[in-house]
Write a protein that holds these residues in place. Structure first.
Motif, PDB file in Angstrom:
ATOM      1  N   ASN A   1      44.818 108.642  32.781  1.00 14.29           N
ATOM      2  CA  ASN A   1      45.872 107.911  33.470  1.00 14.29           C
ATOM      3  C   ASN A   1      45.719 107.926  34.986  1.00 14.29           C
ATOM      4  O   ASN A   1      46.502 107.286  35.694  1.00 14.29           O
ATOM      5  CB  ASN A   1      47.236 108.494  33.106  1.00 14.29           C
ATOM      6  N   VAL A   2      44.729 108.637  35.511  1.00 13.35           N
ATOM      7  CA  VAL A   2      44.542 108.739  36.967  1.00 13.35           C
ATOM      8  C   VAL A   2      43.869 107.480  37.490  1.00 13.35           C
ATOM      9  O   VAL A   2      42.892 106.990  36.913  1.00 13.35           O
ATOM     10  CB  VAL A   2      43.720 109.991  37.323  1.00 13.35           C
ATOM     11  N   MET A   3      44.377 106.960  38.593  1.00  7.21           N
ATOM     12  CA  MET A   3      43.896 105.716  39.190  1.00  7.21           C
ATOM     13  C   MET A   3      42.385 105.728  39.416  1.00  7.21           C
ATOM     14  O   MET A   3      41.755 106.790  39.498  1.00  7.21           O
ATOM     15  CB  MET A   3      44.596 105.476  40.527  1.00  7.21           C
ATOM     16  N   VAL A   4      41.834 104.526  39.598  1.00  5.11           N
ATOM     17  CA  VAL A   4      40.413 104.437  39.942  1.00  5.11           C
ATOM     18  C   VAL A   4      40.205 104.507  41.452  1.00  5.11           C
ATOM     19  O   VAL A   4      39.075 104.681  41.913  1.00  5.11           O
ATOM     20  CB  VAL A   4      39.768 103.160  39.370  1.00  5.11           C
ATOM     21  N   GLY A   5      41.274 104.377  42.229  1.00  2.00           N
ATOM     22  CA  GLY A   5      41.156 104.501  43.676  1.00  2.00           C
ATOM     23  C   GLY A   5      42.170 103.643  44.396  1.00  2.00           C
ATOM     24  O   GLY A   5      43.003 102.973  43.772  1.00  2.00           O
ATOM     25  N   TYR A   6      42.117 103.683  45.728  1.00  2.00           N
ATOM     26  CA  TYR A   6      42.972 102.841  46.561  1.00  2.00           C
ATOM     27  C   TYR A   6      42.235 101.552  46.898  1.00  2.00           C
ATOM     28  O   TYR A   6      41.060 101.575  47.267  1.00  2.00           O
ATOM     29  CB  TYR A   6      43.370 103.573  47.843  1.00  2.00           C
ATOM     30  N   PHE A   7      42.929 100.439  46.802  1.00  2.00           N
ATOM     31  CA  PHE A   7      42.330  99.120  46.981  1.00  2.00           C
ATOM     32  C   PHE A   7      41.796  98.946  48.403  1.00  2.00           C
ATOM     33  O   PHE A   7      42.541  99.044  49.379  1.00  2.00           O
ATOM     34  CB  PHE A   7      43.376  98.043  46.677  1.00  2.00           C
ATOM     35  N   GLY A   8      40.500  98.705  48.503  1.00  2.00           N
ATOM     36  CA  GLY A   8      39.884  98.439  49.798  1.00  2.00           C
ATOM     37  C   GLY A   8      39.959  99.591  50.763  1.00  2.00           C
ATOM     38  O   GLY A   8      39.912  99.374  51.978  1.00  2.00           O
ATOM     39  N   ASN A   9      40.077 100.819  50.261  1.00  2.00           N
ATOM     40  CA  ASN A   9      40.244 101.965  51.159  1.00  2.00           C
ATOM     41  C   ASN A   9      39.478 103.159  50.596  1.00  2.00           C
ATOM     42  O   ASN A   9      40.046 104.073  50.014  1.00  2.00           O
ATOM     43  CB  ASN A   9      41.733 102.299  51.316  1.00  2.00           C
ATOM     44  N   ALA A  10      38.155 103.110  50.779  1.00  2.00           N
ATOM     45  CA  ALA A  10      37.295 104.164  50.238  1.00  2.00           C
ATOM     46  C   ALA A  10      37.587 105.519  50.872  1.00  2.00           C
ATOM     47  O   ALA A  10      37.492 106.556  50.208  1.00  2.00           O
ATOM     48  CB  ALA A  10      35.826 103.787  50.444  1.00  2.00           C
ATOM     49  N   GLN A  11      37.945 105.502  52.162  1.00  2.00           N
ATOM     50  CA  GLN A  11      38.220 106.769  52.843  1.00  2.00           C
ATOM     51  C   GLN A  11      39.422 107.471  52.225  1.00  2.00           C
ATOM     52  O   GLN A  11      39.367 108.669  51.906  1.00  2.00           O
ATOM     53  CB  GLN A  11      38.464 106.546  54.334  1.00  2.00           C
ATOM     54  N   ALA A  12      40.516 106.733  52.036  1.00  2.00           N
ATOM     55  CA  ALA A  12      41.712 107.336  51.437  1.00  2.00           C
ATOM     56  C   ALA A  12      41.441 107.768  49.995  1.00  2.00           C
ATOM     57  O   ALA A  12      41.935 108.807  49.551  1.00  2.00           O
ATOM     58  CB  ALA A  12      42.874 106.348  51.484  1.00  2.00           C
ATOM     59  N   THR A  13      40.643 106.986  49.282  1.00  2.00           N
ATOM     60  CA  THR A  13      40.288 107.357  47.914  1.00  2.00           C
ATOM     61  C   THR A  13      39.546 108.690  47.902  1.00  2.00           C
ATOM     62  O   THR A  13      39.851 109.589  47.113  1.00  2.00           O
ATOM     63  CB  THR A  13      39.421 106.271  47.263  1.00  2.00           C
ATOM     64  N   GLY A  14      38.571 108.819  48.792  1.00  2.00           N
ATOM     65  CA  GLY A  14      37.788 110.048  48.866  1.00  2.00           C
ATOM     66  C   GLY A  14      38.597 111.257  49.262  1.00  2.00           C
ATOM     67  O   GLY A  14      38.277 112.388  48.877  1.00  2.00           O
TER      68      GLY A  14
END
Length: 531
Positions: A387-400
């Motif tokens: 259920n954990v997201m695949v990431g933040y849209f267009g924001n690799a830094q915040a995803t990381g």
């Protein structure tokens, strides 16, 4: 040293959300799916599915393609469900917009999400049109949910899309990778970011919580918590549909109307945030209505005090449980199962099936183990699961910064775990303020404050007043500037949604910061108020 749910893992169907919820309605075609709370108008499951398919066909006919994004700016009305699922059935991604947002805030989300359509009722047209203009979205791409083309001929209408006569398109959806929704969340800090949730993320969380939350086909679920928020979207709306319950929609919270709808529609299951629980426990108006049909209340979005929860149970003669989650987890990661009245209400219960968690000391990075007896030391809660997201849209830094290489989501919340597996949220690492269950990012308010010519510097923190966390601004004035606290609060209120308003102001000589320039918020929260 990680820990998992004591409940066994469940099977996650490899299906799109539409197929999971609507593929098989055998025996439930004429079951009531939606009840408009104010009017009592009903929609059956068969009629709802037909509307969803019709909208998907209408969207395809006007060129809306699989993978495109459509925004939904709408309160809780039955049409929201049709629009939301029609977008997904057409292969699109729905980005849901806070109904309280200003035109500028709506425009920010339209631009960031790259939305090509905006669905909204006529009551929101002024801010929707201003937002569309700012975002560069043609007015013809605003779809009016209520009314007809004759009311707004330059725009599209939901009615025209529903009556196109075009069948729903054949779309190829890989549940694991195809984005279903793009809600916006401040995550652990900073400005709101698009949370990329796939069909599998949403279906997984519905399967994980099916037996825990315990909505049943006989329930009438009162839906006052907004569908635009992930809690209302996947727990209330989709969870209710999953179990063939009746969803009783309510556009906004008003206590007399809330109580009237409970009594007249005989609501049996309530999803609430703590401020509503306070009203149910303490307000004298509750005694004037028959609320005896309520059997279960589930609280989320912010911590609920155990004494308050028990006061609600005692007054209403029902059961109240609570849970924990984030938009980034679709959203539930922990809850007190419906069948477990032995778990202390002050906790958020057990880790749900198919999830793995860790507690990590924020200072040392060391993992904290589950004790053999008693309760662990506190640590930041990390969660991993389907259920954990695949990431933040267009924001690799915040995803990381939020998802690590092992797939663990760093929640920013500090928790403990008992030997029985009960998790309690005790603090947070993140800077996010939770006001009445809504996320308020301090950085956003600080940016607004710094736009005032009379303000030299500012910091915003959450402070507790009468048991509720509120945004408080610490303001450094420019030399020679004269501002009152009311001036500052009014300035901010003009530019943000109501839940983001600054509610206290203190003038100080300097904002305390670290050598790296980071605001020392803990120091501000601990300092006594100046007089």
């Amino acid at each position: 040293m990680s820990f998992r749910s004591p409940m066994p893992d469940v099977e996650i169907p490899d299906k799109s959300l539409y197929d999971f919820l609507f593929e098989d309605l055998t025996g439930n075609e004429e079951t009531v799916a939606l009840i408009d709370g104010p009017s009592g108008a009903e929609t059956t499951y068969a009629a709802l599915r037909a509307q969803i398919n019709a909208l998907a066909g209408g969207l395809a006919a006007r060129g809306f393609a699989s993978g495109q994004v459509a925004a939904v700016l709408c309160p809780n009305v039955p049409a929201f469900v049709t629009v939301f699922h029609g977008i997904l059935r057409a292969g699109g991604t729905a980005t849901t917009v806070n109904s309280l947002y200003t035109a500028h805030e709506i425009a920010d989300q339209l631009k960031d999400s790259k939305a090509v359509l905006l669905f909204t009722p006529s009551m929101f047209l002024p801010q929707a049109e201003a937002a569309a203009q700012e975002a560069g979205l043609d007015v013809a791409n605003i779809v009016v949910i209520d009314g007809s083309d004759t009311v707004a001929p330059e725009r599209s209408s939901l009615r025209s899309l529903l009556t196109s006569g075009v069948p729903a398109p054949e779309v190829s959806i890989d549940p694991a990778t195809h984005l279903a929704v793009l809600p916006y969340s401040s995550g652990t800090t900073g400005r709101a970011k698009g949370v990329m949730l796939t069909h599998r993320n949403l279906v997984a969380n519905l399967a994980q919580t099916a037996d825990c939350i315990g909505v049943g086909p006989a329930d009438k679920v009162l839906c006052v918590l907004p569908f635009f928020h992930i809690y209302g979207m996947n727990v209330l709306m989709n969870g209710g549909l999953q179990h063939r319950a009746a969803l009783v929609t309510m556009p906004k919270f008003d206590l007399p109307e809330f109580l009237r709808i409970i009594a007249e529609r005989q609501a049996s299951y309530l999803f609430v945030a703590p401020p509503i629980a306070v009203a149910l426990a303490k307000h004298p108006l509750v005694d004037q209505y028959d609320v005896s049909t309520i059997r279960m209340i589930f609280s989320g979005a912010a911590p609920l005090d155990a004494d308050l929860g028990h006061a609600v149970e005692q007054r209403l003669g029902c059961t109240l449980h609570q849970g924990y989650g984030m938009s980034e987890m679709s959203p539930v990661s922990h809850c007190i199962p419906q069948s477990r009245d032995d778990i202390p209400l002050g906790t958020v219960g057990l880790t749900i099936p198919n999830m793995e968690c860790k507690l990590v000391d924020p200072a040392t990075g060391e993992e904290i183990g589950v004790p053999e007896a008693g309760t662990s030391a506190p640590g930041e809660l990390w969660c991993k699961g389907p259920n954990v997201m695949v990431g933040y849209f267009g924001n690799a830094q915040a995803t990381g910064e939020t998802l690590d290489g092992d797939g663990f989501l760093h929640t920013g919340d500090v928790a403990t775990v008992s030997s029985e597996g009960y998790v309690t949220i005790v603090d947070r690492v993140k800077e996010l303020i939770k006001y009445k269950g809504y996320q308020v990012p301090p950085a956003e308010l600080e940016a607004v404050l710094l736009g005032h010519p009379g303000i030299a510097d500012a910091a915003v923190v959450g402070v507790i007043v009468d048991g509720e966390e509120i945004p408080k601004a610490f303001v450094v004035l420019q030399a020679g500037a004269e501002l009152t606290a009311d001036d500052v609060m009014a300035y901010v209120a003009e530019q943000v949604a109501p839940h983001k308003k600054v509610r206290q102001v203190e003038f100080i000589d300097v904002v305390p910061k670290s050598s790296a320039g980071k605001i020392l918020r803990r120091q501000l929260r601990a300092a006594p108020a100046s007089v």
